[in-house]
Design an enzyme around this catalytic site. Structure first.
Site, PDB file in Angstrom:
ATOM      1  N   SER A 108      45.782  39.231  40.885  1.00  0.00           N
ATOM      2  CA  SER A 108      45.292  38.285  41.885  1.00  0.00           C
ATOM      3  C   SER A 108      46.087  38.412  43.184  1.00  0.00           C
ATOM      4  O   SER A 108      46.097  39.467  43.807  1.00  0.00           O
ATOM      5  CB  SER A 108      45.343  36.877  41.302  1.00  0.00           C
ATOM      6  OG  SER A 108      44.630  35.960  42.095  1.00  0.00           O
ATOM      7  N   ASP A 238      34.105  36.514  38.182  1.00  0.00           N
ATOM      8  CA  ASP A 238      35.319  35.917  38.734  1.00  0.00           C
ATOM      9  C   ASP A 238      34.930  35.037  39.924  1.00  0.00           C
ATOM     10  O   ASP A 238      34.404  35.535  40.920  1.00  0.00           O
ATOM     11  CB  ASP A 238      36.272  37.033  39.183  1.00  0.00           C
ATOM     12  CG  ASP A 238      37.606  36.506  39.697  1.00  0.00           C
ATOM     13  OD1 ASP A 238      37.743  35.289  39.898  1.00  0.00           O
ATOM     14  OD2 ASP A 238      38.511  37.344  39.887  1.00  0.00           O
ATOM     15  N   HIS A 268      38.541  35.378  35.817  1.00  0.00           N
ATOM     16  CA  HIS A 268      39.646  35.781  36.692  1.00  0.00           C
ATOM     17  C   HIS A 268      40.846  36.378  35.964  1.00  0.00           C
ATOM     18  O   HIS A 268      41.440  37.354  36.416  1.00  0.00           O
ATOM     19  CB  HIS A 268      40.097  34.570  37.511  1.00  0.00           C
ATOM     20  CG  HIS A 268      41.143  34.878  38.529  1.00  0.00           C
ATOM     21  ND1 HIS A 268      40.949  35.804  39.542  1.00  0.00           N
ATOM     22  CD2 HIS A 268      42.414  34.381  38.707  1.00  0.00           C
ATOM     23  CE1 HIS A 268      42.024  35.868  40.286  1.00  0.00           C
ATOM     24  NE2 HIS A 268      42.939  35.032  39.803  1.00  0.00           N
TER      25      HIS A 268
END
Length: 306
Positions: A108, A238, A268
């Protein structure tokens, strides 16, 4: 497999919490950079699985996050991008030169930091990195959760005046994984505090924008032997980071050894998806690393190219 906790002191005196998952039969090493509102002890069985396959994992809680936060005023206090990248360099440098192939991975926000470090990190350290991996990298916020443009502009302006001012940016737990137990754990984890500073949030957004807009270039020469090796993985569902933006960025990368792995329907945290999916993800990562470490029958590229 064994684990070891510790503290790493960076050049400005800040102390960062570290944890290592040591492989008993070491074939490769991986430095891992976590994401926004996260910490290195929240990756479930991912690191132990890699360690069991011969990959030692070096992870840490970034400045402003996890156990590296000693008092409330430090929450989200990451500093500017130069500081974020310098912290990553500081963690990697003592591991070089490595007796086994060394890799760098981020998730991320951490994935975007790794991609940025590939472009802007010091050459004398990058030359020791066999390959880079980015799990659901933050190239752009998913459209369903993207902040209004004016909010972003005002936040950046305020950040210049009050860089340390804290702002809570909650990540909806139902978006992180399809596993309800993971959702509950994330929502209740006090170390996932959702608190950024105006400077830190602006830096995160700017890094993403520079990747999305092509200001950050990834090319050959960013890794060991003058070769850039890159793996990017993303779930199509996501709703935190944009799958489309990650794929578009990846397509602009002009290196020979690159792979984009699509996970249809996944959310995610690919490493924390339900059932066998998390194992599948860990196996995908391990195979990519070991294939480039001479540990699965593939050629082990010689360090003599340096």
């Amino acid at each position: 497999m064994s684990t070891e906790e510790g503290w790493h002191t960076v050049d400005d005196g800040a102390k960062l919490y570290t944890k290592t998952w040591k492989a008993s039969d070491e074939k490769a090493r991986l430095v891992f950079v976590h994401g926004f509102s996260d910490h290195c002890n929240a990756y479930y069985n991912f690191f132990p699985t890699l360690s069991a396959k011969g990959i030692t994992v070096y992870a840490f809680d970034q400045r402003g996050w996890g156990r590296s936060v000693i008092k409330s005023s430090q929450k989200g206090l990451t500093g500017p991008t130069t500081r974020v990248l310098a912290d990553i360099t500081s963690l990697i440098r003592p591991l070089t030169p490595s007796p086994v192939p060394l890799f760098l991975m981020g998730h991320s926000m951490g994935g975007a930091e790794v991609l940025t470090w590939m472009s802007q990190g010091p050459a004398d350290v990058k030359k020791h990195i066999r390959g880079y991996l980015a799990e659901t990298p933050f190239i752009a916020i998913h459209p369903s959760t993207r902040p209004l443009k004016m909010t972003v502009v005002l936040g950046r302006l305020a950040g210049k005046v009050l860089p340390r001012k804290q702002m809570v940016q909650v990540i909806d737990a139902k978006f992180v994984s399809r596993d309800s137990a993971v959702q509950k754990a994330f929502a209740e984890d006090r170390l996932c505090h959702d608190t950024g500073t105006l400077e830190g949030l602006a830096g995160m957004l700017d890094r993403a924008a520079d990747l999305e807009n092509g200001k950050v270039k990834i090319s050959e020469g960013a890794g060991e032997g003058g070769i850039t090796r890159l793996w990017v993985g993303h779930g199509t569902e996501d709703k935190v980071c944009s799958y489309g933006a990650a794929k578009e960025f990846f397509d602009t990368v002009t290196v020979k050894d690159k792979e984009f792995k699509t996970y249809p329907g996944w959310y995610h945290k690919l490493h924390a998806e339900p059932g066998e999916d998390s194992i599948t993800f860990a196996n995908d990562i391990a195979k990519w690393i070991l294939d480039r470490s001479g540990a699965t029958g593939e050629p082990n590229e010689s360090k003599s190219k340096l």
